[in-house]
Design a protein around this motif. Structure first.
Motif, PDB file in Angstrom:
ATOM      1  N   LYS A 179      -2.221   5.291  -4.676  1.00 41.13           N
ATOM      2  CA  LYS A 179      -1.237   5.911  -5.574  1.00 41.13           C
ATOM      3  C   LYS A 179      -0.496   4.840  -6.361  1.00 41.13           C
ATOM      4  N   GLU A 180       0.160   5.282  -7.417  1.00 42.83           N
ATOM      5  CA  GLU A 180       0.953   4.369  -8.226  1.00 42.83           C
ATOM      6  C   GLU A 180       2.286   4.074  -7.535  1.00 42.83           C
ATOM      7  N   ARG A 181       2.841   2.946  -7.884  1.00 46.75           N
ATOM      8  CA  ARG A 181       4.161   2.596  -7.359  1.00 46.75           C
ATOM      9  C   ARG A 181       5.183   3.552  -7.965  1.00 46.75           C
ATOM     10  N   GLU A 182       6.073   4.089  -7.113  1.00 47.32           N
ATOM     11  CA  GLU A 182       7.038   5.082  -7.577  1.00 47.32           C
ATOM     12  C   GLU A 182       8.464   4.695  -7.200  1.00 47.32           C
ATOM     13  N   THR A 224       8.602   0.996 -13.210  1.00 51.92           N
ATOM     14  CA  THR A 224       8.364  -0.378 -12.760  1.00 51.92           C
ATOM     15  C   THR A 224       8.614  -1.380 -13.878  1.00 51.92           C
ATOM     16  N   GLN A 262       4.791   2.300  -2.688  1.00 53.75           N
ATOM     17  CA  GLN A 262       3.424   2.526  -3.128  1.00 53.75           C
ATOM     18  C   GLN A 262       2.558   2.872  -1.931  1.00 53.75           C
TER      19      GLN A 262
END
Length: 124
Positions: free
Chosen positions: A43-46, A108, A39
């Motif tokens: 930004k979003e966790r990827e 996730t 992350q």
């Protein structure tokens, strides 16, 4: 109590390498899919990479294919992420996650347990 503890993060120049480790306890590690996510700020966790327990088969995000390698050592209850040819865009907090399933998940919500994360910073 399940614990996932990441280590190995740090500051590295572009083109360099780092090896992350994640030590698991409190679960039957040998029957868990293990994943790495990251992350970046804002930004979003990827999803980055995942490895199956059944055959050590692995999957990678397109952005890291050919540069990162995930592996596991069931005797040590540890999963690794070898990161080569690092780029500034790889800068993020990297998280280890565990999933009681057969297949690697890329979201996730697919994972049951999470570590606290380790910071990786790649300078240009």
């Amino acid at each position: 109590q399940v614990q996932l503890v990441e280590s190995g993060g740090g500051l590295v120049q572009a083109g360099g390498s780092l090896r992350l480790s994640c030590a698991a306890s409190g679960l039957k590690f040998s029957v868990y899919v293990m994943g790495w996510f990251r992350q970046a700020p804002g930004k979003e966790r990827e999803f980055v990479a995942g490895i199956r327990w059944s055959d050590n088969g692995s999957e990678y995000a397109d952005s890291v294919k050919g540069r990162f390698t995930i592996s596991r050592d069931n005797a040590k209850n540890t999963v690794y992420l070898q990161m080569n040819s690092l780029k500034p865009e790889d800068t993020a907090v990297y998280y280890c996650a565990a999933r009681r399933a057969l297949r690697v998940g890329v979201s996730t919500i697919d994972y049951d347990y999470w570590g606290q994360g380790t910071q990786v910073t790649v300078s240009s």
